[in-house]
Design a protein around this motif. Structure first.
Motif, PDB file in Angstrom:
ATOM      1  N   ARG A 159      -3.404  30.231 -19.753  1.00 25.45           N
ATOM      2  CA  ARG A 159      -2.276  29.293 -20.057  1.00 25.45           C
ATOM      3  C   ARG A 159      -1.009  29.319 -18.844  1.00 25.45           C
ATOM      4  NH1 ARG A 159       1.921  32.178 -24.670  1.00 25.45           N
ATOM      5  NH2 ARG A 159       3.130  30.638 -23.602  1.00 25.45           N
ATOM      6  N   ALA A 160      -0.919  29.732 -17.621  1.00 27.22           N
ATOM      7  CA  ALA A 160      -0.104  29.712 -16.735  1.00 27.22           C
ATOM      8  C   ALA A 160      -0.419  28.179 -16.379  1.00 27.22           C
ATOM      9  CB  ALA A 160      -0.844  30.488 -15.625  1.00 27.22           C
ATOM     10  N   PRO A 161      -1.019  27.145 -16.065  1.00 28.49           N
ATOM     11  CA  PRO A 161      -1.251  26.354 -15.601  1.00 28.49           C
ATOM     12  C   PRO A 161      -0.077  25.169 -17.323  1.00 28.49           C
ATOM     13  CG  PRO A 161      -3.404  26.401 -15.363  1.00 28.49           C
ATOM     14  CD  PRO A 161      -2.490  28.009 -16.818  1.00 28.49           C
ATOM     15  N   LEU A 162      -0.544  25.665 -18.382  1.00 25.99           N
ATOM     16  CA  LEU A 162      -0.054  24.580 -19.582  1.00 25.99           C
ATOM     17  C   LEU A 162       1.825  25.049 -19.502  1.00 25.99           C
ATOM     18  CD1 LEU A 162      -2.519  25.415 -22.234  1.00 25.99           C
ATOM     19  CD2 LEU A 162      -2.455  23.313 -20.262  1.00 25.99           C
ATOM     20  N   ASP A 163       1.371  26.745 -19.295  1.00 25.40           N
ATOM     21  CA  ASP A 163       3.237  26.249 -19.436  1.00 25.40           C
ATOM     22  C   ASP A 163       3.843  25.812 -18.364  1.00 25.40           C
ATOM     23  OD1 ASP A 163       3.161  29.015 -20.729  1.00 25.40           O
ATOM     24  OD2 ASP A 163       2.546  30.214 -20.087  1.00 25.40           O
ATOM     25  N   LYS A 190     -14.267  24.054 -41.156  1.00 21.25           N
ATOM     26  CA  LYS A 190     -13.386  22.069 -40.707  1.00 21.25           C
ATOM     27  C   LYS A 190     -13.196  22.500 -39.426  1.00 21.25           C
ATOM     28  CE  LYS A 190     -15.225  18.989 -43.396  1.00 21.25           C
ATOM     29  NZ  LYS A 190     -16.414  18.121 -42.642  1.00 21.25           N
ATOM     30  N   SER A 191     -12.474  23.921 -39.330  1.00 18.44           N
ATOM     31  CA  SER A 191     -11.583  23.888 -38.266  1.00 18.44           C
ATOM     32  C   SER A 191     -10.360  24.853 -38.045  1.00 18.44           C
ATOM     33  CB  SER A 191     -10.962  22.759 -37.751  1.00 18.44           C
ATOM     34  OG  SER A 191     -10.194  22.328 -36.623  1.00 18.44           O
ATOM     35  N   SER A 192     -10.309  24.980 -36.903  1.00 24.00           N
ATOM     36  CA  SER A 192      -8.943  26.022 -36.671  1.00 24.00           C
ATOM     37  C   SER A 192      -8.518  26.866 -34.991  1.00 24.00           C
ATOM     38  CB  SER A 192      -9.725  27.091 -37.284  1.00 24.00           C
ATOM     39  OG  SER A 192     -10.544  28.150 -35.902  1.00 24.00           O
ATOM     40  N   ARG A 193      -7.893  26.927 -34.990  1.00 22.85           N
ATOM     41  CA  ARG A 193      -7.187  27.288 -33.471  1.00 22.85           C
ATOM     42  C   ARG A 193      -8.575  28.037 -32.579  1.00 22.85           C
ATOM     43  NH1 ARG A 193      -3.513  31.865 -33.308  1.00 22.85           N
ATOM     44  NH2 ARG A 193      -3.630  31.626 -31.029  1.00 22.85           N
ATOM     45  N   TYR A 194      -9.229  28.707 -34.002  1.00 22.84           N
ATOM     46  CA  TYR A 194     -10.715  29.505 -33.444  1.00 22.84           C
ATOM     47  C   TYR A 194     -12.435  27.932 -32.023  1.00 22.84           C
ATOM     48  CZ  TYR A 194      -8.465  33.151 -35.043  1.00 22.84           C
ATOM     49  OH  TYR A 194      -7.220  34.435 -34.830  1.00 22.84           O
ATOM     50  N   ASN A 195     -11.533  26.945 -32.824  1.00 26.43           N
ATOM     51  CA  ASN A 195     -12.326  25.626 -32.219  1.00 26.43           C
ATOM     52  C   ASN A 195     -12.582  24.897 -30.967  1.00 26.43           C
ATOM     53  OD1 ASN A 195     -12.626  24.464 -35.568  1.00 26.43           O
ATOM     54  ND2 ASN A 195     -13.425  25.782 -34.510  1.00 26.43           N
ATOM     55  N   GLY A 200      -7.450  32.149 -27.197  1.00 34.04           N
ATOM     56  CA  GLY A 200      -6.698  31.682 -27.473  1.00 34.04           C
ATOM     57  C   GLY A 200      -4.443  31.432 -27.362  1.00 34.04           C
ATOM     58  N   ALA A 201      -4.603  32.047 -25.851  1.00 33.14           N
ATOM     59  CA  ALA A 201      -3.472  31.713 -25.472  1.00 33.14           C
ATOM     60  C   ALA A 201      -3.654  30.465 -24.749  1.00 33.14           C
ATOM     61  CB  ALA A 201      -3.881  32.481 -24.046  1.00 33.14           C
ATOM     62  N   LEU A 202      -4.499  29.708 -24.742  1.00 35.13           N
ATOM     63  CA  LEU A 202      -4.189  27.935 -24.767  1.00 35.13           C
ATOM     64  C   LEU A 202      -3.678  27.567 -26.005  1.00 35.13           C
ATOM     65  CD1 LEU A 202      -7.523  27.529 -23.227  1.00 35.13           C
ATOM     66  CD2 LEU A 202      -5.657  27.719 -22.362  1.00 35.13           C
ATOM     67  N   PHE A 203      -4.043  27.540 -27.180  1.00 34.33           N
ATOM     68  CA  PHE A 203      -3.181  26.998 -28.468  1.00 34.33           C
ATOM     69  C   PHE A 203      -1.557  27.812 -28.524  1.00 34.33           C
ATOM     70  CE2 PHE A 203      -2.287  27.583 -32.922  1.00 34.33           C
ATOM     71  CZ  PHE A 203      -3.076  25.986 -33.624  1.00 34.33           C
ATOM     72  N   ASP A 204      -1.640  28.987 -28.066  1.00 33.40           N
ATOM     73  CA  ASP A 204      -0.220  29.715 -27.988  1.00 33.40           C
ATOM     74  C   ASP A 204       0.659  28.972 -27.009  1.00 33.40           C
ATOM     75  OD1 ASP A 204      -1.573  31.059 -29.829  1.00 33.40           O
ATOM     76  OD2 ASP A 204      -1.320  32.920 -28.934  1.00 33.40           O
ATOM     77  N   ALA A 205       0.205  28.463 -26.129  1.00 30.87           N
ATOM     78  CA  ALA A 205       1.052  27.507 -25.043  1.00 30.87           C
ATOM     79  C   ALA A 205       1.181  26.737 -25.893  1.00 30.87           C
ATOM     80  CB  ALA A 205       0.205  27.024 -23.503  1.00 30.87           C
TER      81      ALA A 205
END
Length: 292
Positions: A159-163, A190-195, A200-205
């Motif tokens: 997630r560091a580059p996204l931050d 159908k979908s979720s953050r786990y897709n 999961g840090a990517l979703f959080d960022a």
């Protein structure tokens, strides 16, 4: 000791300015980046190239979502300049205008065909580099997270580059959209953050996350808005259809990325499912006739 950026009550109580939304209905505004995640054949890049042209012209995105006009930079680590430029030419033809109608800096493509350029987003000094590159732009597309970084996507450090992209976006006012890959839905959901592939840090960022779902040969790609930190309101599911237009034997013609509302999307999916079932039954019937 002085703690830079520490806010007191007076600072916290100050009236807040409205967020400068680029595409209000989709919640796209400067700050933490937006993630566009989907399979390799789901049309992620062409959909965002269509969005880029809409922003450069100040026209509705995918013909539906109002946006503010502004400069766009497309940082391409994936396709190469030839394919990227060809798609922009074809999309412009599909939108019935010429790229020459735009100002020279309205749309810029920065491709990785020169060694060492553009700088990878996890390289030392990348934050200052991208702050300068995105300055004065309204939209930046980074294609893709995996190709632009050597960080293990399964590590929380991914997630560091996204931050830092969030810090760059906040400083420049440029909305940053990062293209990423998705895994197939888990447990039939159908979908979720786990897709989203990786940690999961990517979703959080991210401030917003969109999942693009499509099987090969599907009539349209289903778009699911899974997160919107800016408004807390998720856009309703919709579809995008990539269509060739005015194609001839000597000319590839134009491209259109067409918005499909949920009702039409369901009809298209049901129609394709029925056609596949009919083909399967016909094949099974012919096999039984041969055995008899």
């Amino acid at each position: 000791r002085e703690f830079r950026g520490l806010m007191n009550v007076k600072d916290i109580a100050k009236p807040l300015a409205d967020l400068p939304f680029l595409v209000p209905i989709l919640g796209l505004a400067s700050g933490a980046p937006t993630l566009f995640a989907g399979y390799g054949f789901s049309g992620k890049t062409v959909a965002l190239q269509s969005m880029a042209l809409s922003v450069a012209r100040g026209r509705p995105v995918w013909g539906v979502y109002g946006c503010k006009k502004g400069r766009v930079v497309h940082v391409d680590f994936e396709q190469g300049a030839r394919l990227t430029n060809l798609r922009y030419q074809r999309l412009a033809r599909g939108m019935k205008f010429s790229l020459s109608e735009l100002d020279d800096d309205a749309l810029q493509v920065y491709s990785n065909e020169v060694e060492g350029e553009p700088m990878k987003i996890d390289a030392p000094g990348a934050e200052d580099y991208y702050r300068e590159l995105f300055d004065g732009c309204s939209l930046a597309i980074v294609d893709s997270l995996k190709a632009s970084s050597d960080i293990d996507e399964n590590s929380s450090a991914s997630r560091a580059p996204l931050d830092f992209m969030g810090r760059v976006s906040a400083a420049t006012g440029c909305v940053v959209i990062v293209i990423h890959h998705a895994r197939k839905p888990m447990d039939g959901a159908k979908s979720s953050r786990y897709n989203i592939r990786g940690s999961g840090a990517l979703f959080d960022a991210c401030s917003s996350a969109f999942i693009l779902q499509a099987e090969k040969g599907a009539p349209a790609t289903r778009i699911l808005h899974e997160k919107c930190r800016n408004t807390g309101i998720l856009a309703r599911d919709f579809g995008l259809q990539v269509m060739d237009v005015d194609k001839t034997s000597t000319d590839e013609g134009g491209l259109i990325v067409r918005h499909v509302d949920i009702a039409e999307l369901i009809q298209l999916e049901e129609k394709q499912a029925s056609a596949r079932l009919a083909i399967r039954e016909k094949y099974n019937g012919s096999q039984e006739d041969k055995q008899n």
